[in-house]
Design a protein around this motif. Structure first.
Motif, short mmCIF file in Angstrom:
data_model
loop_
_atom_site.label_atom_id
_atom_site.label_comp_id
_atom_site.label_asym_id
_atom_site.label_seq_id
_atom_site.Cartn_x
_atom_site.Cartn_y
_atom_site.Cartn_z
N LEU A 57 0.80 -1.23 0.00
CA LEU A 57 0.00 0.00 0.00
C LEU A 57 0.83 1.27 0.00
O LEU A 57 0.27 2.36 -0.14
N PHE A 117 -1.66 -3.00 -10.63
CA PHE A 117 -2.52 -2.16 -9.78
C PHE A 117 -2.06 -0.71 -9.84
O PHE A 117 -2.87 0.21 -10.05
N HIS A 118 -0.76 -0.49 -9.66
CA HIS A 118 -0.23 0.87 -9.72
C HIS A 118 -0.44 1.49 -11.11
O HIS A 118 -0.69 2.70 -11.22
N ARG A 149 -1.08 8.25 -5.28
CA ARG A 149 -1.23 6.83 -5.60
C ARG A 149 -1.36 6.00 -4.32
O ARG A 149 -2.21 5.09 -4.23
N ASP A 150 -0.55 6.30 -3.31
CA ASP A 150 -0.61 5.53 -2.07
C ASP A 150 -1.94 5.71 -1.36
O ASP A 150 -2.51 4.75 -0.81
N ALA A 191 -4.57 3.81 -3.42
CA ALA A 191 -4.39 2.37 -3.22
C ALA A 191 -4.96 1.94 -1.87
O ALA A 191 -5.59 0.88 -1.76
N THR A 201 -8.26 -0.59 -1.39
CA THR A 201 -8.10 -1.90 -0.73
C THR A 201 -8.80 -1.91 0.62
O THR A 201 -9.85 -2.53 0.78
#
Length: 454
Positions: free
Chosen positions: A86, A212-213, A254-255, A258, A262
């Motif tokens: 993550l 995913f990224h 992005r983090d 993500a 999730t």
């Protein structure tokens, strides 16, 4: 409660016999073992292996760690593992970075903003319930968990990006499954292989994570190229500024995305799944909810009407007490402390098990029973604050709490106006599986009965 006594005691611990079999026993039945150990040794239990670990159960001790003295307890080993999947999002970041990100993202989860997402939740829930019409007509059993996963992922991705990620759902779900397995296996490993070593599990994790990224990076780049005035969560994150007037970097965006994709959808999926499981065994509770939501007359609730769903909310709260999606919280001890008269040494790991505290008879009468009435105001009086923590506690209480509860109530209200769930297997066959989250194994297989006239 935490103590400041001069000569703290050494916390009790299991003996040598337990240590010789601990790895096998704990992995076979971690939930039952940690609960039994709290009964046997009390509020603070000490484990010695390659490192020292403390387990705490008392609500006052939990509040001390998560709130009163939170600065002394940083995110533990499990979160360092999650960071590999993550990054440095709100769930895994620490210190000044976490404070900066929390402040920047908080406005996106204010009640007014969450209220704007109710129509989005209604749209996706309606699409799923339409699919379930054919399942109900056939009378065939099916597992609700995959469908609920798709539902919550669709809601979360649309709230983040406005645009559909339907074509990317396989890539996202693959990353979630691979990341979950990777994290669980790593958490149970005493000797951890460096993630850069090119063994099969590391390569599989790196490949799924790259996919995913790639999805997230593409969405961020597209928004940078053509900002269109939409007010989704990504836009709010991109517009946010810290105290120095600086925006989030693309990596930080992005983090955070993500983390929301999730953790944000997984816990909601499981809260819904466990609630449907429990409701499928208690038709009288279902009918009481049906009475409460009758005023909706077949439509989805408005955000302002959710306060009228008091019993429905209590059902969800009781479901999360029995089956908290986040079953364990870990912290690292920064400096020596004293809890309950016992020395808590710097450098040790500290574990809090909502599953254990939620099921402890000191705080809950007949804790194995499904009783939503526990959460009536008169029945909650005097209950210690740390006895119930499905969303954590203290400054790191889940930022998406209101979003998640809104989504759960909207979906349940719509679902129970159309269907009655009937469990397709004996309840005893469905076991809580302590993965990264608390998942039903082998799922929640039900048959749906259509309500006539709905």
């Amino acid at each position: 409660m935490a103590s400041t006594q001069t000569h703290p005691r050494i916390a009790p611990r299991p003996g040598l016999g337990f240590l010789l079999t601990a790895g096998r026993e704990l992995r076979r039945d971690p939930l039952g073992n940690f609960l039994r150990l709290s009964y046997k040794f009390g509020d603070v239990v000490r484990y010695r292996g390659l490192w020292t670990t403390f387990q705490i159960t008392h609500p006052e001790h939990i509040i001390h760690v998560l709130h009163t003295n939170a600065a002394n307890y940083r995110k533990g080993r499990d979160y360092r593992i999650l960071r590999l999947s993550l990054g440095e999002g709100l769930l895994t970041s620490e210190g000044a970075l976490w404070q900066r990100q929390r402040k920047m993202t908080q406005p996106a989860f204010h009640s007014r903003q969450v209220g704007l997402f109710v129509r989005l939740m209604e749209k996706h829930a309606s699409a799923l319930l339409q699919e379930w019409e054919s399942r109900a007509a056939k009378g065939e059993p099916f597992d609700v968990v995959p469908d609920l996963t798709r539902l919550t992922l669709n809601i979360t991705s649309h709230a983040l990006f406005t645009a559909s990620l339907e074509s990317d759902l396989d890539t996202i779900q693959d990353a979630l499954v691979v990341g979950r397995d990777f994290s669980v296996n790593r958490a149970w490993s005493v000797l951890r292989i460096p993630p850069w070593l090119p063994i099969a599990s590391n390569r599989r994790h790196a490949s799924s994570l790259a996919g995913f990224h790639g999805v997230i990076d593409r969405m961020i780049a597209q928004r940078r190229e053509s900002p269109d005035g939409v007010q989704d969560l990504l836009a709010m994150f991109m517009d946010a500024r810290d105290d120095k007037g600086e925006p989030m970097s693309d990596r930080q965006l992005r983090d955070e995305v993500a983390t929301l994709l999730t953790a944000g959808h997984e816990t909601t999926t499981l809260a819904l799944a466990w609630t449907i499981f429990l409701l499928s065994t208690r038709p009288e509770i279902v009918e009481r909810i049906a009475d409460e939501i009758r005023f909706l007359q077949g439509r989805a609730p408005e955000y302002e009407e959710l306060s009228r769903l008091q019993y429905t909310r209590m059902v969800v709260e009781e479901s999360m007490r029995i089956y908290p999606p986040v079953w364990v919280l870990s912290r690292n001890v920064v400096a020596d402390d004293v809890i309950g008269g016992y020395k808590i040494s710097a450098g040790a790991e500290l574990l809090i098990f909502p599953y254990v505290t939620h099921r402890h008879p000191r705080w809950w009468e007949h804790p194995e029973k499904f009783r939503p009435e526990r959460f009536l105001p008169e029945n909650s009086m005097g209950r210690p604050r740390g006895a119930y923590l499905p969303f954590g506690a203290g400054p790191r209480t889940c930022i998406g709490l209101n979003f998640a509860m809104t989504e759960i109530l909207v979906v349940l209200a719509m679902f129970l106006q159309r269907f009655r769930p009937e469990l397709a297997v004996e309840p005893s066959r469905i076991k809580p599986e302590p993965s990264v989250t608390l998942r039903p194994n082998p799922g929640v297989p039900v048959r749906l009965r259509r309500i006539s006239g709905s």
